[in-house]
Enzyme design. Structure first.
Site, PDB file in Angstrom:
ATOM      1  N   GLY A  25      40.039 -43.952 -25.830  1.00  0.00           N
ATOM      2  CA  GLY A  25      41.173 -43.718 -26.728  1.00  0.00           C
ATOM      3  C   GLY A  25      40.839 -44.257 -28.105  1.00  0.00           C
ATOM      4  O   GLY A  25      40.307 -45.360 -28.237  1.00  0.00           O
ATOM      5  N   SER A  28      46.558 -43.328 -30.873  1.00  0.00           N
ATOM      6  CA  SER A  28      47.688 -44.036 -30.262  1.00  0.00           C
ATOM      7  C   SER A  28      47.296 -44.654 -28.926  1.00  0.00           C
ATOM      8  O   SER A  28      47.899 -45.635 -28.493  1.00  0.00           O
ATOM      9  CB  SER A  28      48.875 -43.089 -30.075  1.00  0.00           C
ATOM     10  N   GLU A  99      48.425 -34.968 -25.190  1.00  0.00           N
ATOM     11  CA  GLU A  99      47.439 -34.514 -26.183  1.00  0.00           C
ATOM     12  C   GLU A  99      47.459 -32.995 -26.359  1.00  0.00           C
ATOM     13  O   GLU A  99      46.481 -32.410 -26.797  1.00  0.00           O
ATOM     14  CB  GLU A  99      46.029 -34.980 -25.751  1.00  0.00           C
TER      15      GLU A  99
HETATM   16  C1  SIN Z   1      43.610 -40.858 -28.803  1.00  0.00           C
HETATM   17  O1  SIN Z   1      44.370 -41.787 -29.016  1.00  0.00           O
HETATM   18  O2  SIN Z   1      42.545 -41.033 -28.185  1.00  0.00           O
HETATM   19  C2  SIN Z   1      43.926 -39.441 -29.208  1.00  0.00           C
HETATM   20  C3  SIN Z   1      44.694 -39.304 -30.457  1.00  0.00           C
HETATM   21  C4  SIN Z   1      46.108 -39.810 -30.367  1.00  0.00           C
HETATM   22  O3  SIN Z   1      46.794 -39.519 -29.368  1.00  0.00           O
HETATM   23  O4  SIN Z   1      46.551 -40.503 -31.295  1.00  0.00           O
END
Ligand code: SIN
Length: 191
Positions: A25, A28, A99
């Site tokens: 990740g 977020s 996502e």
């Molecule tokens: C993530 O956090 O890996 C993907 C992008 C997001 O959901 O902010």
């Protein structure tokens, strides 16, 4: 490609044949997992940078007034810090939904603090997706973020929480810090 990538991710089946895997990740997901996991570790991936170049029509903006959220952009020689979670394919339904606005499942090697490298899952929104907004000046990105809000809350909260989480982990990210600093200036100017 449509805005909704749920079906594309489900039918690609990426990592569906694994019992367990690492999820990287970088947005977020660093500061809000939103799911149970067996293990979590800081990690990095090589050859990518984080950019506020993806539109958010579903979380931090609306179809009429999209916000901006981060995606990864290829950048040979660069390293991107993130948080890795030990998950199972049972998490895919939640993650594909979260996502769904343009992000696809990719397999990427990620490095852990002990030097171990493992191939894991990363959701990336590429320039081909319909919600892609692309490059803009730091000021334009910050203004769009300061002005946008969606079902998951104000876009500014997302940007500031991400910058805060990266600073907390001692990670460097000039792009995210520059955007967050400009968002803070715009908020201060609101009075
Ligand atoms: C993530 O956090 O890996 C993907 C992008 C997001 O959901 O902010």
């Amino acid at each position: 490609m449509s805005y909704d990538t749920i079906e594309a991710n489900r039918s690609s089946g990426t990592f569906a044949d694994h019992d367990e895997l690492w999820l990287f990740g970088y947005g977020s997901l660093i500061y809000k997992a939103g799911f149970e996991y067996s293990e979590r570790q800081p990690a990095t991936i090589e050859g990518w940078v984080r950019r506020f170049w993806q539109g958010s029509h579903d979380h931090r903006g609306t179809p009429e007034s999209p916000g901006r959220v981060v995606t990864l952009v290829e950048a040979p020689g660069e390293t991107c810090f993130g948080m890795a979670y030990r998950i199972t394919p049972a998490h895919f339904e939640y993650l594909d939904h979260r996502e769904k606005n343009g992000y696809l499942r990719f397999a990427q090697p990620m490095a852990f603090e002990d030097g171990q490298v493992e191939r894991g899952l990363v959701y990336i929104a590429t320039p081909e997706n319909a919600a892609w907004l692309g490059e803009a000046s730091i000021d334009a990105i910050a203004r769009q973020i300061a002005a946008s809000t969606g079902p998951s809350g104000p876009n500014r909260d997302y940007a500031l929480a991400l910058a805060h989480a990266l600073r907390d982990h001692g990670a460097q990210d000039r792009h995210v810090f520059a955007v967050a600093d400009r968002v803070r200036e715009l908020i201060a100017a609101e009075g």
